[in-house]
Scaffold this motif. Structure first.
Motif, PDB file in Angstrom:
ATOM      1  N   PRO A 151       0.817  -1.210   0.000  1.00 44.90           N
ATOM      2  CA  PRO A 151       0.000   0.000   0.000  1.00 44.90           C
ATOM      3  C   PRO A 151       0.855   1.265   0.000  1.00 44.90           C
ATOM      4  CG  PRO A 151      -0.785  -1.554   1.656  1.00 44.90           C
ATOM      5  CD  PRO A 151       0.502  -2.102   1.130  1.00 44.90           C
ATOM      6  N   ALA A 152       1.961   1.256   0.755  1.00 44.18           N
ATOM      7  CA  ALA A 152       2.829   2.427   0.791  1.00 44.18           C
ATOM      8  C   ALA A 152       3.485   2.648  -0.564  1.00 44.18           C
ATOM      9  CB  ALA A 152       3.886   2.259   1.876  1.00 44.18           C
ATOM     10  N   GLU A 153       4.009   1.562  -1.163  1.00 43.56           N
ATOM     11  CA  GLU A 153       4.668   1.689  -2.471  1.00 43.56           C
ATOM     12  C   GLU A 153       3.684   2.205  -3.521  1.00 43.56           C
ATOM     13  OE1 GLU A 153       7.767   1.223  -3.354  1.00 43.56           O
ATOM     14  OE2 GLU A 153       8.718  -0.003  -1.817  1.00 43.56           O
ATOM     15  N   GLN A 154       2.435   1.762  -3.377  1.00 44.49           N
ATOM     16  CA  GLN A 154       1.403   2.208  -4.311  1.00 44.49           C
ATOM     17  C   GLN A 154       1.185   3.717  -4.200  1.00 44.49           C
ATOM     18  OE1 GLN A 154      -2.110  -0.023  -3.520  1.00 44.49           O
ATOM     19  NE2 GLN A 154      -2.548  -0.373  -5.673  1.00 44.49           N
ATOM     20  N   ALA A 155       1.138   4.195  -2.966  1.00 44.58           N
ATOM     21  CA  ALA A 155       0.966   5.638  -2.757  1.00 44.58           C
ATOM     22  C   ALA A 155       2.170   6.395  -3.299  1.00 44.58           C
ATOM     23  CB  ALA A 155       0.779   5.929  -1.267  1.00 44.58           C
ATOM     24  N   TYR A 156       3.377   5.863  -3.037  1.00 45.07           N
ATOM     25  CA  TYR A 156       4.590   6.515  -3.558  1.00 45.07           C
ATOM     26  C   TYR A 156       4.547   6.564  -5.084  1.00 45.07           C
ATOM     27  CZ  TYR A 156       6.574   5.448   1.075  1.00 45.07           C
ATOM     28  OH  TYR A 156       6.820   5.329   2.400  1.00 45.07           O
ATOM     29  N   ALA A 157       4.160   5.447  -5.691  1.00 46.75           N
ATOM     30  CA  ALA A 157       4.151   5.373  -7.154  1.00 46.75           C
ATOM     31  C   ALA A 157       3.194   6.393  -7.740  1.00 46.75           C
ATOM     32  CB  ALA A 157       3.763   3.962  -7.613  1.00 46.75           C
ATOM     33  N   GLU A 158       2.158   6.708  -6.974  1.00 48.02           N
ATOM     34  CA  GLU A 158       1.191   7.677  -7.469  1.00 48.02           C
ATOM     35  C   GLU A 158       1.745   9.099  -7.342  1.00 48.02           C
ATOM     36  OE1 GLU A 158      -2.620   7.123  -5.714  1.00 48.02           O
ATOM     37  OE2 GLU A 158      -3.384   9.001  -6.553  1.00 48.02           O
ATOM     38  N   PHE A 159       2.458   9.378  -6.245  1.00 45.32           N
ATOM     39  CA  PHE A 159       2.822  10.762  -5.975  1.00 45.32           C
ATOM     40  C   PHE A 159       4.246  11.146  -6.383  1.00 45.32           C
ATOM     41  CE2 PHE A 159      -0.665   9.936  -2.945  1.00 45.32           C
ATOM     42  CZ  PHE A 159      -1.548  10.884  -3.429  1.00 45.32           C
ATOM     43  N   PHE A 160       5.149  10.162  -6.497  1.00 42.79           N
ATOM     44  CA  PHE A 160       6.533  10.527  -6.826  1.00 42.79           C
ATOM     45  C   PHE A 160       6.665  11.166  -8.210  1.00 42.79           C
ATOM     46  CE2 PHE A 160      10.977   9.624  -8.077  1.00 42.79           C
ATOM     47  CZ  PHE A 160      11.598  10.399  -7.108  1.00 42.79           C
ATOM     48  N   PRO A 161       5.940  10.675  -9.223  1.00 41.58           N
ATOM     49  CA  PRO A 161       6.059  11.309 -10.536  1.00 41.58           C
ATOM     50  C   PRO A 161       5.718  12.798 -10.514  1.00 41.58           C
ATOM     51  CG  PRO A 161       5.041   9.186 -10.755  1.00 41.58           C
ATOM     52  CD  PRO A 161       5.136   9.450  -9.276  1.00 41.58           C
ATOM     53  N   ALA A 162       4.926  13.249  -9.543  1.00 42.69           N
ATOM     54  CA  ALA A 162       4.646  14.682  -9.444  1.00 42.69           C
ATOM     55  C   ALA A 162       5.905  15.446  -9.043  1.00 42.69           C
ATOM     56  CB  ALA A 162       3.539  14.928  -8.427  1.00 42.69           C
ATOM     57  N   VAL A 163       6.792  14.774  -8.299  1.00 46.13           N
ATOM     58  CA  VAL A 163       8.044  15.393  -7.876  1.00 46.13           C
ATOM     59  C   VAL A 163       9.055  15.349  -9.012  1.00 46.13           C
ATOM     60  CG1 VAL A 163       9.908  15.297  -6.179  1.00 46.13           C
ATOM     61  CG2 VAL A 163       7.576  14.655  -5.521  1.00 46.13           C
ATOM     62  N   ASP A 164       9.138  14.192  -9.667  1.00 41.06           N
ATOM     63  CA  ASP A 164      10.070  14.018 -10.771  1.00 41.06           C
ATOM     64  C   ASP A 164       9.354  13.324 -11.919  1.00 41.06           C
ATOM     65  OD1 ASP A 164      12.026  13.407 -12.560  1.00 41.06           O
ATOM     66  OD2 ASP A 164      13.444  12.635 -11.070  1.00 41.06           O
ATOM     67  N   PRO A 165       8.853  14.105 -12.881  1.00 43.25           N
ATOM     68  CA  PRO A 165       8.010  13.528 -13.948  1.00 43.25           C
ATOM     69  C   PRO A 165       8.742  12.516 -14.828  1.00 43.25           C
ATOM     70  CG  PRO A 165       7.941  15.938 -13.948  1.00 43.25           C
ATOM     71  CD  PRO A 165       9.043  15.537 -13.020  1.00 43.25           C
ATOM     72  N   SER A 166      10.070  12.487 -14.765  1.00 45.73           N
ATOM     73  CA  SER A 166      10.778  11.547 -15.642  1.00 45.73           C
ATOM     74  C   SER A 166      10.671  10.112 -15.129  1.00 45.73           C
ATOM     75  CB  SER A 166      12.251  11.959 -15.760  1.00 45.73           C
ATOM     76  OG  SER A 166      12.884  11.783 -14.513  1.00 45.73           O
ATOM     77  N   VAL A 167      10.187   9.935 -13.893  1.00 48.24           N
ATOM     78  CA  VAL A 167      10.227   8.609 -13.286  1.00 48.24           C
ATOM     79  C   VAL A 167       8.843   7.971 -13.222  1.00 48.24           C
ATOM     80  CG1 VAL A 167      10.797   7.310 -11.194  1.00 48.24           C
ATOM     81  CG2 VAL A 167      12.226   9.234 -11.895  1.00 48.24           C
ATOM     82  N   VAL A 168       8.809   6.686 -13.572  1.00 49.78           N
ATOM     83  CA  VAL A 168       7.618   5.883 -13.372  1.00 49.78           C
ATOM     84  C   VAL A 168       7.996   4.768 -12.397  1.00 49.78           C
ATOM     85  CG1 VAL A 168       5.952   4.329 -14.451  1.00 49.78           C
ATOM     86  CG2 VAL A 168       6.784   6.329 -15.695  1.00 49.78           C
ATOM     87  N   ILE A 169       7.237   4.647 -11.302  1.00 50.06           N
ATOM     88  CA  ILE A 169       7.504   3.587 -10.329  1.00 50.06           C
ATOM     89  C   ILE A 169       6.540   2.448 -10.596  1.00 50.06           C
ATOM     90  CG2 ILE A 169       7.657   2.985  -7.884  1.00 50.06           C
ATOM     91  CD1 ILE A 169       9.492   5.245  -8.396  1.00 50.06           C
ATOM     92  N   ASN A 170       7.077   1.249 -10.655  1.00 51.97           N
ATOM     93  CA  ASN A 170       6.246   0.084 -10.956  1.00 51.97           C
ATOM     94  C   ASN A 170       6.534  -0.996  -9.920  1.00 51.97           C
ATOM     95  OD1 ASN A 170       4.832  -1.940 -12.090  1.00 51.97           O
ATOM     96  ND2 ASN A 170       5.823  -1.834 -14.107  1.00 51.97           N
ATOM     97  N   TYR A 171       5.661  -1.076  -8.901  1.00 51.21           N
ATOM     98  CA  TYR A 171       5.899  -2.043  -7.817  1.00 51.21           C
ATOM     99  C   TYR A 171       4.781  -3.071  -7.788  1.00 51.21           C
ATOM    100  CZ  TYR A 171       6.921  -3.916  -3.169  1.00 51.21           C
ATOM    101  OH  TYR A 171       7.228  -4.751  -2.118  1.00 51.21           O
ATOM    102  N   THR A 172       5.167  -4.357  -7.743  1.00 54.31           N
ATOM    103  CA  THR A 172       4.157  -5.403  -7.651  1.00 54.31           C
ATOM    104  C   THR A 172       4.355  -6.184  -6.352  1.00 54.31           C
ATOM    105  OG1 THR A 172       5.648  -6.721  -9.005  1.00 54.31           O
ATOM    106  CG2 THR A 172       3.754  -5.766 -10.109  1.00 54.31           C
TER     107      THR A 172
END
Lengths: 334, 375
Positions: free
Chosen positions: B54-75
């Motif tokens: 759940p935490a990684e999911q939240a990070y994956a949603e909000f981190f791209p707002a900080v650095d648009p070049s990054v996509v986080i993909n956590y399973t």
């Protein structure tokens, strides 16, 4: 000499042309390849299970199958004894088959022989819908409705049977927990899940019996009951056995619904009223967060065991069908 | 075949030169002016622990707002699968609740573990004789808890439990205790069994994400699938006791027991008492940066807690753009107030300062192709 060989080639070509003109050979090659695909898939699965479980087989050996319910399956200590799960799978499937077979055949006979025309279509639909319900839905319904309302009272009702001698008594050692999760619950849910499978096929088998059989039985003065019991069921026996095998296959492998209603405890008495695991439910629960490499391998060996048990039961049943099919209905009844 | 192999090697070598060139060119640039990459051009792939999912999911949603070049993909594939994936090099980072065992450390060479959040585990119970509003909470201590799960204490009115709960002693019934545990492999089970192992030398069933429960054997134990499964078992069976994640218990308003900690004080699970436990063990980290934080000695420390980790390759990453972004990502998780709030809202407990400094110290030592990587 020369002539004949030319002639031969001509005929060979002609034969090829003739047979491929309607696409018979390509067609048969195509469907043949599809059939072989099944074989390849089954063998590939068996081979994978066998090779991947090599470590477990070497390190654990026959201790894996030691037939005691007071067994240890502890990834924290790398000890793996699988008997409680094998037992869980067999006992729940046994309960399901014992209960589902008479009910299903009853429904099938009613639908094929006795059902008023108005009822037939809706009933057939219902049966097919029952088969189409996803197992997770059965599990949810089981937890919220079936277990507290049906299984828990049945469990309480059966608990006095624990005074029976030896194994029969152990099977009913209570008390059943308040919410009803138990091996019995899994067996009853499986019963409901395999009824449509057995019913639908048995009904089709009965419907496929030529009317001459019925007319002959009636002509000899038999009642409807005698016709069904002494003529139709023996006539369709091999088909009905096939239906039961399919039901058994589903019961052995069913995972989701069983996991949800069985309580998931490595319990030592083997009582129907206590919580337990099946092989499939253990795999579903533990595979994802496997602790050690040996834990993973042991679970693959458990998968191999489930595969082997299914295969052996299938072969036995095939053998049974084959035996039955060779006999005439007259002999089968005797 | 030989020709093909040689061609393949050539291409591979050429490609790695290209990568290296890219890397050396972009590291100083990235250090000076961040986010020069095209939006969505860097994908950080992670897999593993379902506990931190759940935490990684939240990070994956909000981190791209900080650095648009990054996509986080956590399973969420499970800690074991995560560790295997990072060892095999099929992902950029792994999530795990379990630490690396010696074999895995050897196989993974330069793997480094970073604790980034902690979770507390609480004991939920179903005692119909207690009024959840007016009666005080049930109190347990470590030894009693271990004895209950060992099957040594079987009744709610056992003298050991009565002695801990003088105020509600008259309301503890002569009923058997029904113990509930996780049936699926789980980091919560790991934390709980670590605690039981620390609490009592009589606890002999070991610790891990899956264990063999002594009470199961006796027919007084049962497993539920996930926190919801355990909660459902507790809710439906009177006189039952089970462990669930703190966050889950709070969200679902479950009554859960207070614990007597090592210092002898009665404590309630909370972010503060869990942070106190982490602080107690701030100097107990192994070189891999792992620590067991159960049975903490502090006066106000919650005794059943554990870290959840991110695992990365510390020195062998060759794609320096990716390494850069990965380090920035972990740094953001650890320090950014918004990121900490996302996790706290989900019931995770952030690191106290003493631990955070330690983790950042190790994170600053990440290198790529021999060059240091800075956030």
């Amino acid at each position: 000499m020369k002539n004949t060989s030319v002639l031969k080639r001509n005929t060979w070509r002609e034969r090829l042309n003739r047979s491929t003109r309607h696409g018979d050979i390509p067609w048969s090659l195509l469907v043949g390849a599809m059939a072989i695909l099944v074989l390849v898939v089954v063998l590939a699965i068996a081979w994978m299970l066998w090779t991947e479980s090599a470590d477990a087989r070497a390190k654990i050996g026959w201790d894996f199958f030691r037939p005691t319910l007071d067994a240890t399956w502890n990834p924290a200590k790398d000890i793996y004894q699988a008997w409680p799960f094998i037992y869980g799978t067999l006992i729940t499937s046994l309960v399901a088959i014992i209960l589902a077979v008479p009910i299903s055949i009853g429904i099938a006979v009613f639908l094929a022989e006795l059902c008023p025309e108005r009822l037939r279509l809706p009933l057939n639909w219902m049966i097919e819908m029952l088969a189409a319900i996803p197992s997770v839905v059965y599990g949810l319904w089981g937890i919220f409705v079936f277990l507290p309302v049906v299984v828990a009272p049945i469990g309480k009702f059966l608990a006095p049977l624990s005074s029976l001698p030896s194994f029969a008594g152990t099977l009913f050692t209570g008390p059943i927990s308040e919410d009803g999760t138990s091996r019995l619950a899994a067996g009853l849910i499986l019963t409901i899940m395999i009824i449509p499978t057995i019913t639908a096929i048995s009904r089709d088998v009965l419907l496929a019996i030529p009317d001459t059989q019925r007319e002959a039985a009636m002509g000899l003065g038999s009642t409807r009951w005698e016709m069904i019991w002494q003529v139709l069921l023996p006539y369709g026996l091999s088909g009905i056995l096939g239906a039961i095998i399919l039901g058994l296959g589903r019961a052995l492998g069913e995972t989701m619904a069983v996991t949800m209603v069985m309580g998931n405890a490595n319990e030592a008495t083997g009582s129907l009223l206590k919580a337990g695991y099946t092989m499939a439910s253990l795999l579903a629960l533990q595979f994802k967060e496997a602790v050690t490499p040996l834990h993973t391998d042991a679970m693959i060996e458990l998968g191999l065991t489930l595969f082997a048990i299914t295969l052996i039961l299938n072969l036995l049943a095939r053998f049974l069908v084959w035996q039955v099919a060779r006999r005439t209905p007259q002999e089968a009844r005797a | 075949m030989f020709k093909f192999t040689r061609a393949f090697v050539f291409v591979a070598v050429a490609f790695s030169f290209l990568l290296a060139a890219c890397g050396t060119a972009s590291t100083p640039a990235a250090a000076g002016a961040p986010a020069t990459q095209a939006p969505g051009s860097v994908t950080l792939t992670g897999t593993g622990s379902t506990f931190q999912f759940p935490a990684e999911q939240a990070y994956a949603e909000f981190f791209p707002a900080v650095d648009p070049s990054v996509v986080i993909n956590y399973t969420g594939t499970g800690s074991g699968a995560g560790k295997k994936a990072i060892i095999d090099g099929t992902v950029d980072f792994a999530g795990s609740d379990a630490v690396l065992n010696p074999d895995e450390i050897t196989a993974g060479k330069d793997l480094q573990i970073y604790p980034f959040l902690a979770g507390a585990t609480v004991m939920a119970y179903n005692l119909p004789s207690l009024d959840p509003k007016n009666d005080p909470k049930l109190i347990l201590d470590g030894k009693t808890l271990a004895d209950i799960y060992m099957g040594k204490i079987t009744m709610w009115n056992d003298p050991a439990i009565l002695a801990l709960n003088p105020k509600i002693a008259s309301k503890l019934p002569a009923q058997p205790i029904f113990t509930v545990h996780r049936a699926d492999g789980s980091g919560t089970t790991e934390i709980f069994t670590n605690a039981l192992t620390a609490f009592s030398s009589d606890w002999t069933a070991g610790h891990g994400t899956v264990i063999d429960w002594p009470t199961d054997k006796a027919g007084t134990g049962k497993g539920g699938n996930g926190n919801p499964g355990v909660t459902a078992e507790i809710a439906k069976n009177q006189y039952s006791l089970g462990y669930v994640e703190y966050a889950y218990a709070v969200q679902n308003n479950l009554p859960f027991a207070q614990m007597v900690n090592k210092a002898g004080n009665v404590v309630t699970a909370s972010p503060d008492s869990t942070k106190a436990a982490m602080t107690d063990f701030a100097n107990a980290f192994t070189p891999q940066l792992t620590a067991v934080i159960v049975d903490a000695p502090g006066a106000q420390s919650w005794p059943i807690a554990g870290y959840t980790y991110i695992i990365i390759h510390q020195t062998s990453m060759t794609d320096c753009v990716k390494a850069q972004k990965l380090v920035e990502y972990i740094h953001w998780i650890l320090t950014n107030p918004a990121a900490i709030k996302y996790a706290t809202d989900l019931g995770f407990i952030p690191l106290p300062d003493a631990v955070q400094q330690k983790v950042l110290g190790t994170l600053s030592q990440v290198t790529c192709n021999g060059q240091p990587v800075h956030w």
